[in-house]
Write a protein that holds these residues in place. Structure first.
Motif, PDB file in Angstrom:
ATOM      1  N   VAL A 292       0.838  -1.192   0.000  1.00  0.00           N
ATOM      2  CA  VAL A 292       0.000   0.000   0.000  1.00  0.00           C
ATOM      3  C   VAL A 292       0.874   1.243   0.000  1.00  0.00           C
ATOM      4  O   VAL A 292       1.702   1.449   0.900  1.00  0.00           O
ATOM      5  CB  VAL A 292      -0.945   0.012   1.216  1.00  0.00           C
ATOM      6  CG1 VAL A 292      -1.768   1.285   1.244  1.00  0.00           C
ATOM      7  CG2 VAL A 292      -1.852  -1.213   1.190  1.00  0.00           C
ATOM      8  N   ASP A 293       0.696   2.071  -1.010  1.00  0.00           N
ATOM      9  CA  ASP A 293       1.492   3.292  -1.141  1.00  0.00           C
ATOM     10  C   ASP A 293       0.916   4.093  -2.296  1.00  0.00           C
ATOM     11  O   ASP A 293       0.380   3.524  -3.250  1.00  0.00           O
ATOM     12  CB  ASP A 293       2.961   2.942  -1.404  1.00  0.00           C
ATOM     13  CG  ASP A 293       3.861   4.179  -1.400  1.00  0.00           C
ATOM     14  OD1 ASP A 293       3.458   5.187  -0.793  1.00  0.00           O
ATOM     15  OD2 ASP A 293       4.943   4.134  -1.998  1.00  0.00           O
ATOM     16  N   PHE A 294       1.014   5.411  -2.197  1.00  0.00           N
ATOM     17  CA  PHE A 294       0.645   6.245  -3.343  1.00  0.00           C
ATOM     18  C   PHE A 294       1.924   6.731  -3.994  1.00  0.00           C
ATOM     19  O   PHE A 294       2.684   7.504  -3.411  1.00  0.00           O
ATOM     20  CB  PHE A 294      -0.226   7.434  -2.932  1.00  0.00           C
ATOM     21  CG  PHE A 294      -0.637   8.273  -4.119  1.00  0.00           C
ATOM     22  CD1 PHE A 294      -1.635   7.836  -4.967  1.00  0.00           C
ATOM     23  CD2 PHE A 294       0.005   9.470  -4.396  1.00  0.00           C
ATOM     24  CE1 PHE A 294      -2.001   8.592  -6.072  1.00  0.00           C
ATOM     25  CE2 PHE A 294      -0.357  10.231  -5.500  1.00  0.00           C
ATOM     26  CZ  PHE A 294      -1.372   9.783  -6.336  1.00  0.00           C
ATOM     27  N   ASP A 295       2.149   6.245  -5.189  1.00  0.00           N
ATOM     28  CA  ASP A 295       3.398   6.491  -5.899  1.00  0.00           C
ATOM     29  C   ASP A 295       3.059   7.056  -7.272  1.00  0.00           C
ATOM     30  O   ASP A 295       2.264   6.462  -8.019  1.00  0.00           O
ATOM     31  CB  ASP A 295       4.174   5.173  -6.014  1.00  0.00           C
ATOM     32  CG  ASP A 295       5.577   5.376  -6.565  1.00  0.00           C
ATOM     33  OD1 ASP A 295       5.748   6.253  -7.417  1.00  0.00           O
ATOM     34  OD2 ASP A 295       6.484   4.643  -6.146  1.00  0.00           O
ATOM     35  N   LEU A 296       3.650   8.195  -7.620  1.00  0.00           N
ATOM     36  CA  LEU A 296       3.372   8.801  -8.918  1.00  0.00           C
ATOM     37  C   LEU A 296       3.822   7.904 -10.068  1.00  0.00           C
ATOM     38  O   LEU A 296       3.212   7.915 -11.148  1.00  0.00           O
ATOM     39  CB  LEU A 296       4.048  10.172  -9.016  1.00  0.00           C
ATOM     40  CG  LEU A 296       3.444  11.270  -8.142  1.00  0.00           C
ATOM     41  CD1 LEU A 296       4.227  12.578  -8.304  1.00  0.00           C
ATOM     42  CD2 LEU A 296       1.974  11.504  -8.482  1.00  0.00           C
ATOM     43  N   ASP A 297       4.883   7.119  -9.847  1.00  0.00           N
ATOM     44  CA  ASP A 297       5.315   6.189 -10.887  1.00  0.00           C
ATOM     45  C   ASP A 297       4.244   5.139 -11.147  1.00  0.00           C
ATOM     46  O   ASP A 297       3.974   4.770 -12.291  1.00  0.00           O
ATOM     47  CB  ASP A 297       6.628   5.516 -10.493  1.00  0.00           C
ATOM     48  CG  ASP A 297       7.817   6.457 -10.597  1.00  0.00           C
ATOM     49  OD1 ASP A 297       7.699   7.453 -11.347  1.00  0.00           O
ATOM     50  OD2 ASP A 297       8.841   6.205  -9.952  1.00  0.00           O
ATOM     51  N   ARG A 298       3.641   4.644 -10.063  1.00  0.00           N
ATOM     52  CA  ARG A 298       2.546   3.684 -10.241  1.00  0.00           C
ATOM     53  C   ARG A 298       1.395   4.314 -11.008  1.00  0.00           C
ATOM     54  O   ARG A 298       0.798   3.690 -11.894  1.00  0.00           O
ATOM     55  CB  ARG A 298       2.037   3.208  -8.879  1.00  0.00           C
ATOM     56  CG  ARG A 298       2.953   2.292  -8.117  1.00  0.00           C
ATOM     57  CD  ARG A 298       2.131   1.650  -7.004  1.00  0.00           C
ATOM     58  NE  ARG A 298       2.947   1.180  -5.907  1.00  0.00           N
ATOM     59  CZ  ARG A 298       2.467   0.638  -4.804  1.00  0.00           C
ATOM     60  NH1 ARG A 298       1.162   0.543  -4.641  1.00  0.00           N
ATOM     61  NH2 ARG A 298       3.265   0.213  -3.840  1.00  0.00           N
ATOM     62  N   LEU A 299       1.067   5.548 -10.658  1.00  0.00           N
ATOM     63  CA  LEU A 299      -0.025   6.235 -11.341  1.00  0.00           C
ATOM     64  C   LEU A 299       0.272   6.373 -12.827  1.00  0.00           C
ATOM     65  O   LEU A 299      -0.600   6.157 -13.681  1.00  0.00           O
ATOM     66  CB  LEU A 299      -0.253   7.604 -10.711  1.00  0.00           C
ATOM     67  CG  LEU A 299      -1.386   8.446 -11.317  1.00  0.00           C
ATOM     68  CD1 LEU A 299      -2.719   7.719 -11.191  1.00  0.00           C
ATOM     69  CD2 LEU A 299      -1.456   9.811 -10.640  1.00  0.00           C
ATOM     70  N   ALA A 379      -8.085   1.980  -9.206  1.00  0.00           N
ATOM     71  CA  ALA A 379      -7.671   2.712  -8.008  1.00  0.00           C
ATOM     72  C   ALA A 379      -7.042   1.774  -6.987  1.00  0.00           C
ATOM     73  O   ALA A 379      -6.008   2.090  -6.378  1.00  0.00           O
ATOM     74  CB  ALA A 379      -8.868   3.437  -7.404  1.00  0.00           C
ATOM     75  N   ILE A 380      -7.649   0.599  -6.785  1.00  0.00           N
ATOM     76  CA  ILE A 380      -7.126  -0.356  -5.800  1.00  0.00           C
ATOM     77  C   ILE A 380      -5.740  -0.842  -6.202  1.00  0.00           C
ATOM     78  O   ILE A 380      -4.825  -0.894  -5.367  1.00  0.00           O
ATOM     79  CB  ILE A 380      -8.099  -1.542  -5.647  1.00  0.00           C
ATOM     80  CG1 ILE A 380      -9.377  -1.078  -4.951  1.00  0.00           C
ATOM     81  CG2 ILE A 380      -7.453  -2.680  -4.865  1.00  0.00           C
ATOM     82  CD1 ILE A 380     -10.450  -2.144  -4.873  1.00  0.00           C
ATOM     83  N   TYR A 381      -5.570  -1.188  -7.449  1.00  0.00           N
ATOM     84  CA  TYR A 381      -4.263  -1.686  -7.890  1.00  0.00           C
ATOM     85  C   TYR A 381      -3.195  -0.596  -7.824  1.00  0.00           C
ATOM     86  O   TYR A 381      -2.045  -0.863  -7.472  1.00  0.00           O
ATOM     87  CB  TYR A 381      -4.359  -2.258  -9.303  1.00  0.00           C
ATOM     88  CG  TYR A 381      -4.882  -3.664  -9.339  1.00  0.00           C
ATOM     89  CD1 TYR A 381      -4.175  -4.703  -8.740  1.00  0.00           C
ATOM     90  CD2 TYR A 381      -6.093  -3.966  -9.955  1.00  0.00           C
ATOM     91  CE1 TYR A 381      -4.655  -6.005  -8.760  1.00  0.00           C
ATOM     92  CE2 TYR A 381      -6.582  -5.254  -9.981  1.00  0.00           C
ATOM     93  CZ  TYR A 381      -5.855  -6.276  -9.381  1.00  0.00           C
ATOM     94  OH  TYR A 381      -6.340  -7.560  -9.400  1.00  0.00           O
ATOM     95  N   THR A 382      -3.564   0.635  -8.160  1.00  0.00           N
ATOM     96  CA  THR A 382      -2.576   1.714  -8.140  1.00  0.00           C
ATOM     97  C   THR A 382      -2.081   1.970  -6.726  1.00  0.00           C
ATOM     98  O   THR A 382      -0.885   2.157  -6.499  1.00  0.00           O
ATOM     99  CB  THR A 382      -3.188   3.004  -8.711  1.00  0.00           C
ATOM    100  OG1 THR A 382      -3.637   2.761 -10.047  1.00  0.00           O
ATOM    101  CG2 THR A 382      -2.162   4.122  -8.729  1.00  0.00           C
ATOM    102  N   VAL A 383      -2.980   1.959  -5.763  1.00  0.00           N
ATOM    103  CA  VAL A 383      -2.611   2.260  -4.375  1.00  0.00           C
ATOM    104  C   VAL A 383      -2.104   1.026  -3.638  1.00  0.00           C
ATOM    105  O   VAL A 383      -1.205   1.123  -2.801  1.00  0.00           O
ATOM    106  CB  VAL A 383      -3.815   2.876  -3.628  1.00  0.00           C
ATOM    107  CG1 VAL A 383      -3.489   3.095  -2.159  1.00  0.00           C
ATOM    108  CG2 VAL A 383      -4.229   4.191  -4.279  1.00  0.00           C
TER     109      VAL A 383
END
Length: 562
Positions: A292-299, A379-383
């Motif tokens: 679980v993390d909010f990462d701009l690269d993932r986005l 959204a779930i996969y990104t976060v």
């Protein structure tokens, strides 16, 4: 009124409040015949994968992770249970397609109990081909019945060619994983809802079974089931008729329970197996990727994945990620998608009038449900999941929506510019046609997705009696005994050792390790020599992957204990 054709307009088609004489329609037959020939060429080319030689049958489009499912399927066919190595139980695979693959292995073994795996792979590929064709044909039916009948045959064949000619669809359907089966079941569910199955008891049971099979195919499809049941319960339909909107809540609740209960009943055996044996319904393959993390690269990667899925015919395989990690292509796709949306809303506004056809109303309704579910999943996969390299597989169902919408938009224009329509659709299908031919020699326009260099490096230095560990162990574990998975995808025990893997290696007397440098650093530390490891050999591949083989001597162990 369930049809656009009435006695009042015996010689005309009704579009909203507009009347268009049927005798003004151009002759679509030459274009339809041409597109049917293109579809047949695509079907024949993909079917050719089944008849590849005994060496090439094991190569791309099969993938590294596909070999996890194939290894479990082989164990099941041999009566060894849900295992990759024939010993340790696992739930790190998507069950339904793996069970189908197991049936292929069992059937092949009835003909040749010793050298059956080539035949088994041919049968698995044949099953994938039927799923590929079934998805395309079902989408053609959805597109044909989505609007008034004037463009129906042309919409149908355009949708079929778009899907069969999508290079990304081709790679996903034949990768040895569940993606193709999931797409086929999603298309069938959409078609069933479009044909008003949810309006009668047997139809609701059928939709419930399809939704349950989707969960059985891939657990994240539970999000779709939740969205379907929730919207059916609290919101009768975004494009529902007045009668539907007035239905009592109790009736809607009963219908929702029928569908959701049947879905749960179908999926329950696998959920219970996972929970009882591993303490979690989420497979270890999913837990291994959770972070679980909010990462701009993932986005950025999710944006890339959604764009590639919405425009699967413009996915460029190995060339798709070379332009600044796909950013430039994401921008190009973004522009195309924006223009497409503008055209779509413009066409909807021009279409005007009341939606008379039930197949249109119900077809659009399921499309909105699927769109909502995919938004939640994205959204779930990104976060929640660090496996950004798999995002384009997780959200690939966007392709179902886009293919139908593109066919709906393209049909009127294609009638006016038949030559250019035929040429463009053939050009979009070219990468798939080329890759299908190249696959006869074990190649496609994508990278090699089976890690032969890793297998060769291990075979060169390590006898089969010794254990070899790897994070990336799909193909290595399939072709070599005594392979131990470390990233936890199919090895539940390894999940709790991700931050101190050396302890796991010592406890299990594992003294060989082969993987990429980043896995070496993650599991053995920045300086593995401090832990007694020595670099034995390394090799690199044309696409830049580096494989390293490390060894740590264990003089206190007898050879039989290693």
């Amino acid at each position: 009124m369930d049809t656009l054709y009435t006695k009042r307009a015996a010689n005309a088609y009704i579009i909203g409040e507009k009347m268009i004489p049927s005798n003004s329609a151009p002759n679509d037959r030459p274009l339809i015949v041409w597109l049917r020939l293109v579809a047949l060429a695509l079907a024949a080319t993909s079917l050719g994968l089944v008849m590849r030689s005994g060496v090439e049958i094991f190569t791309t489009p099969l993938t590294e992770d596909g070999y996890y499912s194939l290894a479990v399927a082989r164990s099941l066919a041999q009566g060894l249970g849900f295992t990759v190595d024939g010993i340790h139980q696992t739930n790190g695979f998507q069950p339904l397609f793996t069970f189908i693959e197991a049936g292929c292995y069992w059937l092949a073994a009835q003909f040749d109990s010793t050298n059956y795996e080539i035949l088994a792979l041919r049968l698995v590929t044949l099953v994938a081909w039927f799923g590929f064709m079934g998805t395309a044909l079902t989408l053609g039916g959805i597109a044909a019945d989505l609007d008034e009948p004037r463009h129906a045959p042309l919409r149908q064949i355009i949708a079929i060619v778009l899907y069969l000619g999508a290079f990304l669809a081709f790679m996903h359907h034949f990768n040895g994983l569940e993606t193709g089966l999931m797409m086929f079941l999603l298309a069938l569910t959409w078609r069933a809802h479009q044909l008003a199955f949810a309006t009668h008891l047997m139809g609701r049971c059928a939709i419930g079974v399809l939704l349950g099979l989707l969960i059985f195919t891939r657990l994240d499809m539970g999000i779709l089931v939740a969205c379907y049941c929730l919207l059916k319960l609290i919101f009768p339909g975004a494009v529902a008729s007045a009668h539907q909107r007035k239905r009592r809540f109790g009736q809607r609740l009963l219908e929702t329970l029928q569908i959701g209960g049947m879905a749960l009943l179908v999926a329950a055996p696998w959920l219970l197996y996972s929970h009882q044996n591993f303490g979690d319904i989420l497979p270890s393959s999913g837990r291994a990727q959770m972070l679980v993390d909010f990462d701009l690269d993932r986005l950025a990667w999710m944006i890339w994945a959604i764009g590639a899925s919405i425009l699967p015919n413009l996915w460029l395989g190995v060339y798709d990620e070379t332009f600044h990690n796909g950013i430039i292509l994401s921008v190009i796709r973004g522009v195309i998608i924006f223009l497409g949306l503008m055209s779509f809303f413009r066409a909807v506004r021009y279409r005007g009038g009341t939606i008379y056809r039930a197949t249109t109303r119900f077809g659009v309704e399921f499309a909105l449900i699927l769109l909502l579910a995919l938004g939640v999943m994205s959204a779930i996969y990104t976060v929640g999941f660090a496996s950004f390299w798999f995002y384009y597989r997780y959200v690939f169902p966007f392709a179902l929506l886009s293919v139908v919408v593109m066919a709906w938009l393209a049909a009127p224009a294609a009638r006016k510019q038949r030559f250019w329509a035929g040429f463009i659709l053939l050009a979009l299908a070219a990468p798939t046609l080329i890759s299908g031919l190249l696959a006869q020699n074990g190649r496609t326009l994508h990278v090699e997705t089976v890690y032969w260099a890793q297998i060769s490096l291990v075979r060169k230095h390590v006898p089969d009696r010794y254990k070899v560990a790897a994070g990336q162990s799909g193909s290595l574990g399939y072709f070599r005994p005594n392979t131990v998975n470390l990233d936890g995808k199919v090895n539940h025990e390894a999940l709790s050792f991700q931050d101190h893997m050396d302890d796991y290696l010592r406890q299990n007397n594992i003294e060989w390790f082969c993987d990429w440098p980043n896995y070496v650093e993650s599991y053995l530390g920045r300086d593995p020599k401090q832990l007694g490891w020595q670099l034995v050999d390394q090799t690199s591949t044309p696409n830049g992957l580096i494989w390293q083989l490390w060894h740590r001597a264990a003089p206190d162990l007898n050879p039989s204990e290693k």
